[in-house]
Scaffold this active site. Structure first.
Site, PDB file in Angstrom:
ATOM      1  N   GLU A 195     -48.747   8.528  50.693  1.00  0.00           N
ATOM      2  CA  GLU A 195     -49.584   9.177  50.305  1.00  0.00           C
ATOM      3  C   GLU A 195     -50.571   9.088  49.259  1.00  0.00           C
ATOM      4  O   GLU A 195     -50.029   9.900  48.149  1.00  0.00           O
ATOM      5  CB  GLU A 195     -49.823  10.362  50.550  1.00  0.00           C
ATOM      6  CG  GLU A 195     -50.773  11.812  51.106  1.00  0.00           C
ATOM      7  CD  GLU A 195     -50.091  12.812  51.799  1.00  0.00           C
ATOM      8  OE1 GLU A 195     -49.748  13.532  50.728  1.00  0.00           O
ATOM      9  OE2 GLU A 195     -51.269  13.406  52.155  1.00  0.00           O
ATOM     10  N   GLU A 226     -45.432  21.130  57.520  1.00  0.00           N
ATOM     11  CA  GLU A 226     -46.842  20.409  58.183  1.00  0.00           C
ATOM     12  C   GLU A 226     -46.507  19.658  56.569  1.00  0.00           C
ATOM     13  O   GLU A 226     -47.514  19.957  56.082  1.00  0.00           O
ATOM     14  CB  GLU A 226     -47.583  20.931  58.571  1.00  0.00           C
ATOM     15  CG  GLU A 226     -46.943  21.811  59.608  1.00  0.00           C
ATOM     16  CD  GLU A 226     -47.228  20.680  61.689  1.00  0.00           C
ATOM     17  OE1 GLU A 226     -47.601  19.963  60.479  1.00  0.00           O
ATOM     18  OE2 GLU A 226     -46.608  21.480  62.059  1.00  0.00           O
ATOM     19  N   CYS A 252     -55.109  15.698  54.898  1.00  0.00           N
ATOM     20  CA  CYS A 252     -53.781  15.087  55.331  1.00  0.00           C
ATOM     21  C   CYS A 252     -53.643  14.119  56.217  1.00  0.00           C
ATOM     22  O   CYS A 252     -52.960  13.612  56.358  1.00  0.00           O
ATOM     23  CB  CYS A 252     -52.462  16.383  55.979  1.00  0.00           C
ATOM     24  SG  CYS A 252     -53.967  17.021  57.104  1.00  0.00           S
ATOM     25  N   LYS A 254     -47.791  33.333  51.128  1.00  0.00           N
ATOM     26  CA  LYS A 254     -48.390  32.893  49.651  1.00  0.00           C
ATOM     27  C   LYS A 254     -49.522  31.697  49.470  1.00  0.00           C
ATOM     28  O   LYS A 254     -49.207  30.655  49.674  1.00  0.00           O
ATOM     29  CB  LYS A 254     -47.160  32.472  48.807  1.00  0.00           C
ATOM     30  CG  LYS A 254     -47.466  32.190  47.228  1.00  0.00           C
ATOM     31  CD  LYS A 254     -46.205  31.364  46.714  1.00  0.00           C
ATOM     32  CE  LYS A 254     -46.562  29.542  46.957  1.00  0.00           C
ATOM     33  NZ  LYS A 254     -48.545  29.731  45.904  1.00  0.00           N
TER      34      LYS A 254
HETATM   35  P1  NAD Z   1     -47.763  21.373  47.534  1.00  0.00           P
HETATM   36  O1  NAD Z   1     -46.916  20.699  47.946  1.00  0.00           O
HETATM   37  O2  NAD Z   1     -47.831  20.913  45.672  1.00  0.00           O
HETATM   38  O3  NAD Z   1     -48.274  23.032  47.160  1.00  0.00           O
HETATM   39  C1  NAD Z   1     -48.145  23.739  48.915  1.00  0.00           C
HETATM   40  C2  NAD Z   1     -47.095  25.093  48.247  1.00  0.00           C
HETATM   41  O4  NAD Z   1     -46.627  24.755  48.395  1.00  0.00           O
HETATM   42  C3  NAD Z   1     -48.768  25.473  47.726  1.00  0.00           C
HETATM   43  O5  NAD Z   1     -48.643  26.846  48.196  1.00  0.00           O
HETATM   44  C4  NAD Z   1     -47.139  25.783  46.764  1.00  0.00           C
HETATM   45  O6  NAD Z   1     -47.773  26.567  45.575  1.00  0.00           O
HETATM   46  C5  NAD Z   1     -46.380  25.470  47.200  1.00  0.00           C
HETATM   47  N1  NAD Z   1     -44.934  25.325  46.357  1.00  0.00           N
HETATM   48  C6  NAD Z   1     -44.893  24.721  45.229  1.00  0.00           C
HETATM   49  N2  NAD Z   1     -43.664  24.435  45.078  1.00  0.00           N
HETATM   50  C7  NAD Z   1     -43.067  25.441  45.820  1.00  0.00           C
HETATM   51  C8  NAD Z   1     -41.434  25.722  45.944  1.00  0.00           C
HETATM   52  N3  NAD Z   1     -40.491  24.990  45.156  1.00  0.00           N
HETATM   53  N4  NAD Z   1     -41.061  26.603  46.741  1.00  0.00           N
HETATM   54  C9  NAD Z   1     -41.580  27.068  47.437  1.00  0.00           C
HETATM   55  N5  NAD Z   1     -43.176  26.778  47.847  1.00  0.00           N
HETATM   56  C10 NAD Z   1     -43.507  26.049  47.158  1.00  0.00           C
HETATM   57  O7  NAD Z   1     -49.374  21.436  48.315  1.00  0.00           O
HETATM   58  P2  NAD Z   1     -50.811  20.868  47.903  1.00  0.00           P
HETATM   59  O8  NAD Z   1     -51.334  19.829  46.243  1.00  0.00           O
HETATM   60  O9  NAD Z   1     -50.690  22.454  48.063  1.00  0.00           O
HETATM   61  O10 NAD Z   1     -51.822  20.046  49.222  1.00  0.00           O
HETATM   62  C11 NAD Z   1     -51.486  19.012  49.379  1.00  0.00           C
HETATM   63  C12 NAD Z   1     -50.101  18.452  50.818  1.00  0.00           C
HETATM   64  O11 NAD Z   1     -50.295  18.800  51.328  1.00  0.00           O
HETATM   65  C13 NAD Z   1     -50.967  16.887  51.306  1.00  0.00           C
HETATM   66  O12 NAD Z   1     -49.068  16.052  50.378  1.00  0.00           O
HETATM   67  C14 NAD Z   1     -50.809  17.140  51.817  1.00  0.00           C
HETATM   68  O13 NAD Z   1     -50.690  15.713  52.655  1.00  0.00           O
HETATM   69  C15 NAD Z   1     -50.729  18.021  52.988  1.00  0.00           C
HETATM   70  N6  NAD Z   1     -51.401  18.672  53.845  1.00  0.00           N
HETATM   71  C16 NAD Z   1     -50.746  18.650  54.762  1.00  0.00           C
HETATM   72  C17 NAD Z   1     -51.088  19.146  55.626  1.00  0.00           C
HETATM   73  C18 NAD Z   1     -50.830  18.941  57.634  1.00  0.00           C
HETATM   74  O14 NAD Z   1     -50.794  19.935  58.301  1.00  0.00           O
HETATM   75  N7  NAD Z   1     -49.270  18.597  57.873  1.00  0.00           N
HETATM   76  C19 NAD Z   1     -51.950  19.820  55.947  1.00  0.00           C
HETATM   77  C20 NAD Z   1     -53.188  19.816  54.453  1.00  0.00           C
HETATM   78  C21 NAD Z   1     -52.438  19.653  53.793  1.00  0.00           C
END
Ligand code: NAD
Length: 475
Positions: A364, A229, A263, A154
């Site tokens: 963040e 992550e 991130c 997804k």
């Molecule tokens: P997000 O948490 O909003 O979404 C991530 C994914 O989770 C999306 O596909 C979203 O649709 C899904 N999602 C949202 N609600 C959900 C739920 N209730 N159940 C299951 N899935 C759900 O994050 P974002 O805004 O897409 O990305 C930015 C974040 O990602 C930042 O905090 C960044 O630091 C982090 N990030 C971490 C890494 C790492 O490897 N540590 C790498 C890249 C980004």
């Protein structure tokens, strides 16, 4: 249906249908069916598909990079770099097809053989964010596939086009149907359905802490193996003996590259008091030279942020920074002058005189906002670096070998850079963080295989009699 727009100029790129809960089930069933045969194909043969995927990614690199920039906003040079990460991961994990090493070890009993091997887990659910729409999917799906699993992925609702493009590549190389499945949709419906599905054994998630904790909670309730992550609050330490030219370059690249939406982005600079003023001056000059605009223009160094909500969230943090007493050195505004008003642009922003407990030094921001914190010693710098709830990446600029070795030992992050900024991970090393950034798993490197395999210990007794471990060893 979701409308995908270009964050640089508001241009409509596509309308994408959203999957339903029933379609998630269909995808999982198709994966479950395919996985049985897939797991029986020898791993070196499975790996051949990954080599083909790697070549396809290479062939389409420019095409994919352009879509990436249009859909997500990062500048074209970085978009090419992200596709390259997928290529590297394809070839690296294809090599795993001829390794996937297990262990052999002597048995404590005579005429008995003992070994442990990696087994696939079955169907794997992958949930990814928008900021690395192709790379993160490859970090997760390639090790899963080579290890003999089938995947239901997804992607983020913000970046379905990149997922579609990667999906086409899986098809073009003839990966058996059902081994890789994509479901579009929002988290609460499609993501939840994937996590709750009884036939999905592992969830590998990358995203924010707010979402990650929901994923962990739900996954835990269903006794799933969940790899998380999440966010970072990464710092660069600049000591009084640092090469300041290098430090400025490293900080600007890791704080304002990808418009701060990595991130691993640097969002804190922890600087020795003796070089603070000079560093500030050089950073302000440095960012005044950054061209802001549409990432497709090769001269642009800072693109838009992903959407209006992100723009407003960044601006809220800047207001909080001011209210809490940090001093704004430069930036701090949404860019509204035409043609920027059609996209989501924020001025590269630097705060100084930030105290470690302030909100902008702890949370963040995920945008082009940097906080400078002054310290008197390396020990104080390390303590401040470690004082946040996250533990992803950190860096130190110093010419002193003693400082460097102390720092790489005592910085409590999953990734440490010496004389480089906080970004720039290579795909064959483990990627992930400590504390609130994760839950002990890693993407990339050999470590990624641990998420997508189960260890199976196998004992083969060729003595012809019943030998009891721990009991017959006395005889
Ligand atoms: P997000 O948490 O909003 O979404 C991530 C994914 O989770 C999306 O596909 C979203 O649709 C899904 N999602 C949202 N609600 C959900 C739920 N209730 N159940 C299951 N899935 C759900 O994050 P974002 O805004 O897409 O990305 C930015 C974040 O990602 C930042 O905090 C960044 O630091 C982090 N990030 C971490 C890494 C790492 O490897 N540590 C790498 C890249 C980004």
């Amino acid at each position: 249906m979701v409308t995908v727009t270009n964050p640089a100029n508001g241009e409509e790129l596509a309308k994408v249908p959203l999957s339903t809960k029933k379609e998630v089930d269909e995808a999982v069933q198709s994966a479950k069916q395919a996985q049985k045969q897939w797991a029986l194909i020898p791993a070196p043969k499975r790996a051949e598909y990954l080599y083909e995927i790697g070549y396809k990614l290479k062939e389409k690199k420019e095409h994919l990079a352009k879509i990436l920039t249009k859909e997500m906003g990062k500048v074209i040079e970085e978009a090419r770099g992200e596709v390259q990460e997928g290529i590297d991961m394809a070839f690296y994990m294809a090599g795993e097809g001829r390794r996937l090493f297990g262990e052999t070890t002597p048995s404590e009993l005579p005429n008995k053989f003992a070994m442990s091997v990696r087994s696939p887990v079955g169907v794997v659910g992958i949930i990814t964010p928008w900021n690395f729409p192709i790379a993160i999917a490859t970090w997760k799906s390639f090790p899963a596939i080579v290890a003999g699993n089938a995947v239901v992925w997804k992607p983020s609702i913000e970046t379905p086009l990149m997922a579609y493009e990667l999906g086409k590549i899986f098809e073009e190389v003839g990966l058996p149907e059902g081994v890789m499945n994509i479901v579009f949709g929002n988290g609460p419906t499609v993501g939840t359905a994937l996590i709750e599905h009884p036939d999905v054994k592992v969830i590998s998630f990358t995203g924010s802490n707010a979402t990650g904790s929901k994923v962990a909670e739900l996954g835990g309730r269903h006794l799933k193996k969940v790899s998380l992550e999440m966010g970072g609050k990464n710092a660069v330490i600049v000591m009084d003996d640092a090469d300041l030219d290098l430090a400025v370059e490293g900080i600007i690249w890791s704080a304002f590259g990808t418009t701060g939406q990595r991130c691993t982005a640097c969002s804190r600079v922890i600087v020795h008091k003796d070089v603070k003023v000079e560093l500030e001056e050089r950073l302000v000059t440095g960012i005044s030279e950054l061209t802001i605009g549409d990432g497709l223009d090769p001269n642009v160094k800072v693109g838009p942020v992903i959407n209006r909500a992100a723009l407003e969230k960044i601006h809220r943090y800047v207001q909080i920074g001011k209210q809490e007493g940090a001093r704004l050195l430069t930036g701090g505004e949404i860019i509204t002058a035409p043609p920027f008003d059609k996209g989501y642009y924020y001025e590269p922003t630097i705060f100084t005189d930030v105290l470690p407990h302030m909100t902008i030094a702890q949370e963040e921001v995920f945008g082009p906002v940097l906080s400078i914190i002054e310290v008197n010693s390396l020990e104080e710098a390390i303590e401040i670096n470690n004082s946040v709830k996250f533990g992803l990446s950190s860096s130190i600029f110093s010419q002193d070998v003693n400082n460097i070795f102390k720092a790489q030992r005592d910085l409590d992050t999953g990734i440490v850079y010496v004389n480089a900024g906080t970004t720039g991970a290579e795909i064959h090393l483990p990627f992930g963080g400590t504390k609130g950034t994760g839950n002990g798993h890693r993407d990339s490197g050999q470590a990624a295989l641990d998420v997508f395999t189960e260890w199976k210990s196998i004992y083969v007794d060729f003595s012809g009699k019943l030998q009891r471990a721990q009991i017959d060893t006395d005889k």
